[in-house]
Design an enzyme around this catalytic site. Structure first.
Site, PDB file in Angstrom:
ATOM      1  N   SER A  55       0.802  -1.219   0.000  1.00  0.00           N
ATOM      2  CA  SER A  55       0.000   0.000   0.000  1.00  0.00           C
ATOM      3  C   SER A  55       0.834   1.267   0.000  1.00  0.00           C
ATOM      4  O   SER A  55       0.364   2.327  -0.415  1.00  0.00           O
ATOM      5  CB  SER A  55      -0.936   0.000   1.217  1.00  0.00           C
ATOM      6  OG  SER A  55      -1.775  -1.140   1.198  1.00  0.00           O
ATOM      7  N   HIS A 233      11.197   1.804   7.325  1.00  0.00           N
ATOM      8  CA  HIS A 233      12.104   2.353   6.313  1.00  0.00           C
ATOM      9  C   HIS A 233      11.581   3.735   5.920  1.00  0.00           C
ATOM     10  O   HIS A 233      10.398   3.899   5.611  1.00  0.00           O
ATOM     11  CB  HIS A 233      12.130   1.401   5.125  1.00  0.00           C
ATOM     12  CG  HIS A 233      12.598   1.982   3.839  1.00  0.00           C
ATOM     13  ND1 HIS A 233      13.825   2.578   3.689  1.00  0.00           N
ATOM     14  CD2 HIS A 233      11.990   2.077   2.622  1.00  0.00           C
ATOM     15  CE1 HIS A 233      13.961   2.979   2.439  1.00  0.00           C
ATOM     16  NE2 HIS A 233      12.860   2.694   1.774  1.00  0.00           N
ATOM     17  N   TYR A 264      17.655   6.359  -2.516  1.00  0.00           N
ATOM     18  CA  TYR A 264      17.084   6.207  -3.848  1.00  0.00           C
ATOM     19  C   TYR A 264      16.054   7.310  -4.070  1.00  0.00           C
ATOM     20  O   TYR A 264      15.552   7.916  -3.121  1.00  0.00           O
ATOM     21  CB  TYR A 264      16.465   4.824  -4.052  1.00  0.00           C
ATOM     22  CG  TYR A 264      15.297   4.486  -3.156  1.00  0.00           C
ATOM     23  CD1 TYR A 264      14.007   4.923  -3.469  1.00  0.00           C
ATOM     24  CD2 TYR A 264      15.466   3.707  -2.017  1.00  0.00           C
ATOM     25  CE1 TYR A 264      12.926   4.606  -2.659  1.00  0.00           C
ATOM     26  CE2 TYR A 264      14.390   3.384  -1.206  1.00  0.00           C
ATOM     27  CZ  TYR A 264      13.129   3.837  -1.530  1.00  0.00           C
ATOM     28  OH  TYR A 264      12.060   3.528  -0.717  1.00  0.00           O
ATOM     29  N   THR A 359       9.406  -5.734  -6.433  1.00  0.00           N
ATOM     30  CA  THR A 359      10.327  -6.020  -7.533  1.00  0.00           C
ATOM     31  C   THR A 359      10.233  -7.461  -8.011  1.00  0.00           C
ATOM     32  O   THR A 359      10.351  -7.749  -9.197  1.00  0.00           O
ATOM     33  CB  THR A 359      11.773  -5.722  -7.082  1.00  0.00           C
ATOM     34  OG1 THR A 359      11.874  -4.345  -6.750  1.00  0.00           O
ATOM     35  CG2 THR A 359      12.781  -6.066  -8.163  1.00  0.00           C
ATOM     36  N   TYR A 531      28.371 -42.271  -4.504  1.00  0.00           N
ATOM     37  CA  TYR A 531      28.042 -40.893  -4.840  1.00  0.00           C
ATOM     38  C   TYR A 531      26.816 -40.918  -5.727  1.00  0.00           C
ATOM     39  O   TYR A 531      26.768 -41.657  -6.729  1.00  0.00           O
ATOM     40  CB  TYR A 531      29.198 -40.213  -5.563  1.00  0.00           C
ATOM     41  CG  TYR A 531      28.873 -38.805  -6.035  1.00  0.00           C
ATOM     42  CD1 TYR A 531      28.920 -37.725  -5.156  1.00  0.00           C
ATOM     43  CD2 TYR A 531      28.508 -38.560  -7.357  1.00  0.00           C
ATOM     44  CE1 TYR A 531      28.622 -36.445  -5.582  1.00  0.00           C
ATOM     45  CE2 TYR A 531      28.209 -37.275  -7.794  1.00  0.00           C
ATOM     46  CZ  TYR A 531      28.265 -36.220  -6.905  1.00  0.00           C
ATOM     47  OH  TYR A 531      27.962 -34.952  -7.320  1.00  0.00           O
ATOM     48  N   ASP A 544      23.312 -33.390  -4.447  1.00  0.00           N
ATOM     49  CA  ASP A 544      24.172 -34.554  -4.602  1.00  0.00           C
ATOM     50  C   ASP A 544      24.519 -35.073  -3.214  1.00  0.00           C
ATOM     51  O   ASP A 544      24.616 -34.307  -2.254  1.00  0.00           O
ATOM     52  CB  ASP A 544      25.415 -34.263  -5.437  1.00  0.00           C
ATOM     53  CG  ASP A 544      26.328 -33.223  -4.805  1.00  0.00           C
ATOM     54  OD1 ASP A 544      25.871 -32.445  -3.942  1.00  0.00           O
ATOM     55  OD2 ASP A 544      27.509 -33.176  -5.195  1.00  0.00           O
ATOM     56  N   GLY A 558      25.586 -38.186   3.490  1.00  0.00           N
ATOM     57  CA  GLY A 558      26.192 -36.857   3.502  1.00  0.00           C
ATOM     58  C   GLY A 558      25.429 -35.980   2.527  1.00  0.00           C
ATOM     59  O   GLY A 558      25.417 -36.247   1.324  1.00  0.00           O
ATOM     60  N   LEU A 644      36.374 -38.873   8.643  1.00  0.00           N
ATOM     61  CA  LEU A 644      36.307 -39.571   9.922  1.00  0.00           C
ATOM     62  C   LEU A 644      35.248 -38.900  10.797  1.00  0.00           C
ATOM     63  O   LEU A 644      35.379 -37.723  11.140  1.00  0.00           O
ATOM     64  CB  LEU A 644      37.668 -39.526  10.622  1.00  0.00           C
ATOM     65  CG  LEU A 644      38.858 -40.043   9.808  1.00  0.00           C
ATOM     66  CD1 LEU A 644      40.169 -39.752  10.533  1.00  0.00           C
ATOM     67  CD2 LEU A 644      38.713 -41.535   9.519  1.00  0.00           C
TER      68      LEU A 644
END
Length: 813
Positions: A55, A233, A264, A359, A531, A544, A558, A644
């Site tokens: 607003s 602000h 600005y 934005t 992996y 991954d 992991g 480890l």
């Protein structure tokens, strides 16, 4: 989340959106455009100036951003809103954006931002002071050193833009209800079932909280922490400016940023609007705003005095006017400055779209609509995911202090490697006392302190011949990293791997779940490490993983962070056959890597760790100096060694016994700076940086981690349908004295064709390395390219990878 919602809803579900600001209106339009027309948007205020940030938002849209995701959101928002109008009044005015520099540091930053714009496909140009003054006649050309002009930036009228999209949604069947305050969130059978309001109950299959800075209060009704801090602000408007006398257009000059002063500007006809981020942070609560119209708190002139002085220096014509009005308008800030998007992990069907600025509003709405309707967004949103924060990052203190710091740094020149400076240290490994003793310089990731390099190793860098770095590249870097990398390649080093997310997956259904969700074959014998990748339904790379099978029904995974655990939870069977547990904070880990790593480890254990007994990509549980350890023979630096892991309670002893045993072998502690260099020399990818959901395994060079023959898994069928027009390519910079850091544009024959992902100096090969996304036809070894570095071309060549030990003999010896 989205996938789960699709399983529940056979047709278009009933959707309730909480909040009729620009985000809620945009989302209603995007959903109804995709066929979800049973959409109800509720707001406690009037329509369409409902009283939130939309607003009073000044509406400046600057698209360039270090985040590719936010830049894409902004581009979509501009493209959509520029075609909208309400009663003949345009919702967007493409007057362009102009950022000016008054210091050499800012001028250099604008050159870097020009590179970012080019990387993300946004037309931009660097301009001299005279051109700045031509674009914005109020500017004193003598006050600036130059500027960055983006012609497609402009001004959004937030309230009409929301209304225009709402009208579209209403024409498709949506309804908007004003004066409906949400008082509760209902659930049934473990899912959201609607919302209670002061006007009655509204049933729903999906509820989206787009309530702006009221988001934390609405989230609390659903038992959800929404990590958002409202802050005031300042925005002021001058009296008429004589130099603008006779102006009939609302705005003719570009929107303007004077970031050196945190300011600005935009025109309001013959007046100038001035926004400031240079004042003290002003945290507020949503409740405090409700006694003020449109969440505009009373203006505090004393906080604006310096902003006015700086404005007079930049725009001398303002000396003939004065500040006529002002507000302290409230906006939302998160701990990392990014939006909050996603589904409640404990209440399926309850979603959030929070901390979204005008934005990015339409772009966010599009991504969330895709997520809801299609099961996942087409844009990578991991930086915005609601669940990206760990538990310690959700405390009220963390949210408030980091949110305030985001306000302070909105216009600051922030180095991409610079860690946050407030509320630290927050989370440390058991090794932290030893790190401090060794002079660790630390960064931070995921709330964890992470050593970058160690002052104790500085003397090892004496005599090393390293190219001089420019001022920007020298920040958050030390030649000590070169010494630590050399020690790893030549002797042995210890790396703190504690912050790596570890997930324990157990139960009779554990293997089947991992097989369903991952691309590689993890149904291997106990003791094997694999992996693998997590793929989305479209074949894009979600993450991954390293999966170690420690028992028939026990795996250690992991992972890359909380989002991976969420993905597992979404897909876990409901019969209790799989248990998931994040063990990260209760455990710790050390990467022991280098050609002498076996000598160090064998001296501390009775278990045979020879190559014949303990092969590459296998795991064993053993004792190291009396400490129970889960040892994985894997390496992220391309050298012999192990990860480890042990309990946090025994972690300090593990460090100490390894340290003592390693001294005769030249062992050092090493940090993330050396780590990054070593991994790039080996071509090891970093998820979230080198690859995201927008890329697939073929493009990323990870086909070896996909086993289509193992049976069905998420994303398998989509892989055959995906085109592969680009590749992640390894570049080496031709001049050893040049360097880049990441996100810079890559050109072929002067034409932008891609952008850098990761970059570091390769201490082993003696030149900088940059990985970059390029069109497949330009990704062949030997191709000459240039990389923009602060406006200057840096020559580079596509190289075959990996650059060090291409046969992988070192890790397998």
């Amino acid at each position: 989340m989205g996938v789960g919602s699709q399983r529940v809803h056979r047709g278009a579900p009933r959707v309730v959106v909480i909040g009729a600001g620009i985000v809620g209106c945009s989302l209603a339009e995007e959903l109804t455009a995709r066929g979800w027309t049973d959409v109800t948007v509720l707001d406690q205020g009037p329509l369409f100036a409902a009283g939130g940030s939309s607003s009073h938002a000044p509406g400046l849209v600057f698209q360039t951003n270090p985040s590719k995701t936010l830049a894409e959101f902004a581009r979509y928002t501009v493209g959509k809103l520029r075609d909208l109008s309400v009663d003949g009044r345009p919702c967007f005015r493409p007057v362009g954006g102009l950022e000016v520099a008054t210091t050499p540091a800012r001028l250099a930053e604008l050159a870097r931002r020009h590179g970012l714009a080019t990387s993300w496909g946004i037309e931009a140009r660097l301009v001299d002071p005279a051109e700045c003054a031509r674009l914005h006649p109020l500017l004193d050309p003598g006050a600036v050193l130059g500027g960055l002009h983006v012609p497609s930036d402009g001004l959004v009228h937030a309230v009409p833009a929301g209304e225009a999209q709402a009208r579209r949604a209403i024409d498709r069947g949506a309804r908007f209800l004003s004066r409906h305050r949400v008082t509760g969130v209902a659930s049934a059978a473990g899912r959201v079932s609607g919302v209670h309001t002061d006007q009655g109950f509204v049933p729903a299959d999906v509820v989206v909280c787009a309530a702006g800075f009221w988001g934390p209060d609405v989230g609390a009704l659903a038992g959800l922490t929404v990590p958002l801090q409202p802050l005031a602000h300042q925005y002021a408007t001058t009296a008429p400016v004589p130099a603008l006398a006779g102006a009939v257009a609302e705005i003719s000059a570009p929107i303007l940023r004077h970031q050196d002063a945190d300011l600005y500007y935009r025109e309001h006809g013959d007046r100038i609007g001035i926004g400031s981020y240079g004042h003290r942070p002003m945290p507020v609560t949503a409740a405090e705003t409700e006694q003020h119209e449109n969440s505009c708190l009373p203006f505090t002139p004393e906080d604006f005095s310096d902003a006015w002085k700086q404005s007079l220096a930049l725009l001398p014509g303002l000396a003939e006017t004065e500040v006529a009005a002002g507000i302290n308008g409230v906006f939302s800030f998160t701990p990392d400055g990014m939006p909050l998007l996603g589904e409640h992990r404990d209440l399926p069907g309850f979603w959030v779209a929070e901390a979204v600025w005008v934005t990015h509003s339409a772009g966010v709405a599009k991504a969330l609509a895709e997520w809801l309707v299609e099961g996942q967004p087409r844009t990578d949103v991991h930086e915005c995911d609601l669940h990206r924060f760990t538990a310690v990052q959700l405390s009220p203190e963390y949210v408030a202090e980091r949110g305030a710091q985001q306000f302070v740094e909105v216009y600051d020149v922030v180095h991409p490697l610079a860690p946050p400076q407030v509320l630290r240290p927050l989370q440390v490994s058991p090794f932290h006392p030893r790190h401090i003793e060794l002079g660790a310089v630390c960064g931070e990731a995921g709330g964890w302190e992470r050593p970058l390099w160690f002052g104790a190793n500085a003397a090892l860098a004496d005599g090393l011949e390293l190219p001089a770095r420019d001022e920007w590249a020298a920040q958050w870097w030390s030649p000590t990293a070169a010494a630590e990398a050399a020690a790893t390649r030549e002797r042995v080093a210890m790396y703190d791997m504690t912050p790596l997310t570890r997930i324990e997956v157990t139960g009779p259904g554990a293997c089947a779940l991992l097989q369903q969700l991952t691309s590689n074959d993890v149904d291997r014998p106990v003791g094997r490490v694999v992996y693998t990748l997590l793929l989305g339904a479209d074949g894009g790379i979600r993450s991954d993983l390293t999966v170690a099978r420690l028992g028939e029904q026990r795996f250690q995974v992991g992972a890359n962070g909380p989002l991976d655990l969420d993905w597992f939870r979404q897909h876990a069977p409901e019969d209790g056959s799989v248990q998931l547990r994040d063990t990260t904070t209760g455990t710790c880990g050390i990467g022991l890597w280098g050609p002498r790593a076996r000598d160090v480890l064998q001296s501390l254990t009775r278990t045979d760790v020879s190559n014949g007994a303990f092969r590459y990509f296998t795991a064993r549980e053993l004792f190291v100096g009396g400490v129970p350890v889960t040892a994985l023979r894997v390496s992220y630096v391309g050298e012999l060694g192990w990860e480890l892991y042990t309990d946090a309670a025994t972690g300090l002893r593990l460090w100490d016994v390894l340290w003592a045993a390693g001294q005769e072998h030249g062992l050092v502690a090493a940090g993330r700076s050396a780590f990054g260099s070593l991994r790039l020399e080996k071509g090891y990818r970093a998820w979230g940086v080198d690859m995201t959901t927008e890329h697939d395994p073929v493009e990323a060079g990870l086909e070896f981690a996909v086993r289509p023959g193992k049976g069905d898994f998420v994303g398998r069928d989509a892989l055959d349908r995906r085109p592969h027009p680009r590749r992640l390519a390894c570049l080496t910079l031709d001049d050893p004295a040049t360097t880049v850091l990441g996100k810079e544009p890559v050109r072929v024959d002067g034409v932008p064709v891609g952008h850098v992902t990761s970059a570091a100096f390769g201490y082993t090969i003696g030149r900088s390395i940059a990985y970059a996304w390029l069109p497949a036809e330009h990704a062949e070894p030997g191709t000459a390219v240039t990389i923009d570095w602060f406006g200057q071309p840096v020559a580079a060549t596509v190289s075959a990878e990996p650059l060090v030990d291409p046969a992988g003999a070192k890790v397998r010896c």
